[in-house]
Design an enzyme around this catalytic site. Sequence first.
Site, mmCIF file in Angstrom:
data_model
loop_
_atom_site.group_PDB
_atom_site.id
_atom_site.type_symbol
_atom_site.label_atom_id
_atom_site.label_comp_id
_atom_site.label_asym_id
_atom_site.label_seq_id
_atom_site.Cartn_x
_atom_site.Cartn_y
_atom_site.Cartn_z
ATOM 1 N N TYR A 161 44.434 24.764 38.736
ATOM 2 C CA TYR A 161 44.601 26.211 38.650
ATOM 3 C C TYR A 161 46.115 26.381 38.167
ATOM 4 O O TYR A 161 46.501 27.122 37.278
ATOM 5 C CB TYR A 161 44.238 26.868 39.949
ATOM 6 C CG TYR A 161 44.329 28.217 40.147
ATOM 7 C CD1 TYR A 161 43.655 29.271 39.585
ATOM 8 C CD2 TYR A 161 45.632 28.849 40.400
ATOM 9 C CE1 TYR A 161 43.489 30.645 39.439
ATOM 10 C CE2 TYR A 161 45.876 30.263 40.509
ATOM 11 C CZ TYR A 161 44.907 30.967 40.211
ATOM 12 O OH TYR A 161 44.932 32.463 39.899
ATOM 13 N N SER A 206 49.395 34.300 37.319
ATOM 14 C CA SER A 206 49.456 34.251 38.690
ATOM 15 C C SER A 206 50.916 33.833 39.147
ATOM 16 O O SER A 206 51.653 33.245 38.306
ATOM 17 C CB SER A 206 48.566 33.088 38.994
ATOM 18 O OG SER A 206 48.788 32.683 40.347
HETATM 19 P P1 NAD Z 1 37.010 37.668 40.877
HETATM 20 O O1 NAD Z 1 36.470 36.076 41.224
HETATM 21 O O2 NAD Z 1 36.705 38.797 41.388
HETATM 22 O O3 NAD Z 1 36.695 37.930 39.218
HETATM 23 C C1 NAD Z 1 36.662 37.000 38.220
HETATM 24 C C2 NAD Z 1 36.033 37.518 36.993
HETATM 25 O O4 NAD Z 1 35.912 36.613 36.125
HETATM 26 C C3 NAD Z 1 34.392 37.849 37.316
HETATM 27 O O5 NAD Z 1 34.220 38.978 36.575
HETATM 28 C C4 NAD Z 1 33.849 36.721 36.947
HETATM 29 O O6 NAD Z 1 32.442 37.020 36.435
HETATM 30 C C5 NAD Z 1 34.357 36.260 35.604
HETATM 31 N N1 NAD Z 1 34.304 35.103 35.506
HETATM 32 C C6 NAD Z 1 33.910 33.710 35.876
HETATM 33 N N2 NAD Z 1 33.903 32.747 35.139
HETATM 34 C C7 NAD Z 1 33.381 33.305 33.951
HETATM 35 C C8 NAD Z 1 32.974 32.627 32.914
HETATM 36 N N3 NAD Z 1 32.807 31.455 32.495
HETATM 37 N N4 NAD Z 1 32.654 33.545 31.859
HETATM 38 C C9 NAD Z 1 33.017 34.777 32.015
HETATM 39 N N5 NAD Z 1 33.446 35.457 32.980
HETATM 40 C C10 NAD Z 1 33.817 34.504 33.979
HETATM 41 O O7 NAD Z 1 38.579 37.123 40.778
HETATM 42 P P2 NAD Z 1 39.951 37.839 40.587
HETATM 43 O O8 NAD Z 1 40.828 37.480 41.807
HETATM 44 O O9 NAD Z 1 39.737 39.347 40.113
HETATM 45 O O10 NAD Z 1 40.610 37.121 39.482
HETATM 46 C C11 NAD Z 1 40.823 37.909 38.245
HETATM 47 C C12 NAD Z 1 41.964 37.052 37.488
HETATM 48 O O11 NAD Z 1 42.975 37.186 38.312
HETATM 49 C C13 NAD Z 1 41.840 35.441 37.390
HETATM 50 O O12 NAD Z 1 42.192 34.813 36.303
HETATM 51 C C14 NAD Z 1 42.948 34.690 38.573
HETATM 52 O O13 NAD Z 1 43.190 33.609 38.195
HETATM 53 C C15 NAD Z 1 43.888 35.856 38.578
HETATM 54 N N6 NAD Z 1 44.802 35.994 39.838
HETATM 55 C C16 NAD Z 1 43.916 36.456 41.070
HETATM 56 C C17 NAD Z 1 44.614 36.545 42.169
HETATM 57 C C18 NAD Z 1 44.200 36.793 43.358
HETATM 58 O O14 NAD Z 1 44.888 36.726 44.459
HETATM 59 N N7 NAD Z 1 42.982 37.426 43.414
HETATM 60 C C19 NAD Z 1 46.072 36.142 42.170
HETATM 61 C C20 NAD Z 1 46.702 35.811 41.068
HETATM 62 C C21 NAD Z 1 45.719 35.696 39.968
#
Ligand code: NAD
Length: 261
Positions: free
Chosen positions: A156, A143
């Site tokens: 985080y 991130s």
């Molecule tokens: P999201 O909530 O859409 O997806 C998260 C996924 O992780 C889902 O499939 C959920 O079921 C799974 N998950 C959560 N807890 C879990 C567990 N205990 N065991 C197994 N699976 C689990 O979120 P996203 O935005 O797609 O995030 C995905 C990654 O991207 C994360 O690591 C997040 O930190 C990172 N990220 C997101 C953003 C953003 O702006 N959305 C920015 C930077 C980084």
Amino acid sequence: MSLKSRRALVTGSTSGIGLAIAKALAAQGSDVVINGFGDAAGIETSRAGLEAEFGVRAIYDGADMSKPDEIAAMIKHAEDALGGLDILVNNAGIQFVSPVEDFPIDKWNQILAINLSSAFHAIRAAVPGMKARKWGRIVNTASAHSLVASPYKSAYVAAKHGVAGLTKTVALELATHGVTANCVSPGYVWTPLVENQIPDTMKTRGLTREEVINNVMLVAQPTKQFVTVEQVASLVVYLCSDAASQITGANLSMDGGWTAA
Ligand code: NAD
């Protein structure tokens, strides 16, 4: 950029960025294991959709990324079902916002387990097979918060800085084994994770929904636009290709200029 005959596992791929990565890898011909929580019928629709649309094998493993034993069993499941694992994308993640003095201890532990330790456990289990086959790609979804901080996100930001450090260490250990390890660092991507943190941020900072979007989220992103999940997935596909064999230990930003400031 064909990834035909590659075998990939994407953690946290029932939603958001992970689902887009699983789709993009399948579109290049890679078999995929999807993982994550959600409603069983919806997950099965995604899994079957990958097979139908891209003609690859797609399997689901519901391992909880906060549980080391389940993570190790999932890697074994992937290797047994697909005959090996070439690509590991550690993407599962959760968020929680709170002033540090009120940050619930169980939330801290959960975020560190899911956002950081799960990548260690998965890498630990997947590396022996990659080394034996002399080819592997490890991509961790970090991130912008692996490079800079924002208030109220102590767990985080700590976890994501940890992911960046883990990635660099693993890259050095595997540099002569045909295995690369990199992280991608998106800024704000429009996904359920972002949408779900709006109410807490509204409460913590006393702002309206529009103020959170424009004055907290996109204020940091010079382009004033959210990153798309497809853009992040394209970068992951590139890192998994042979063209990227000399990129290792890198932390690649896709944040609309956020961390350039
Ligand atoms: P999201 O909530 O859409 O997806 C998260 C996924 O992780 C889902 O499939 C959920 O079921 C799974 N998950 C959560 N807890 C879990 C567990 N205990 N065991 C197994 N699976 C689990 O979120 P996203 O935005 O797609 O995030 C995905 C990654 O991207 C994360 O690591 C997040 O930190 C990172 N990220 C997101 C953003 C953003 O702006 N959305 C920015 C930077 C980084």
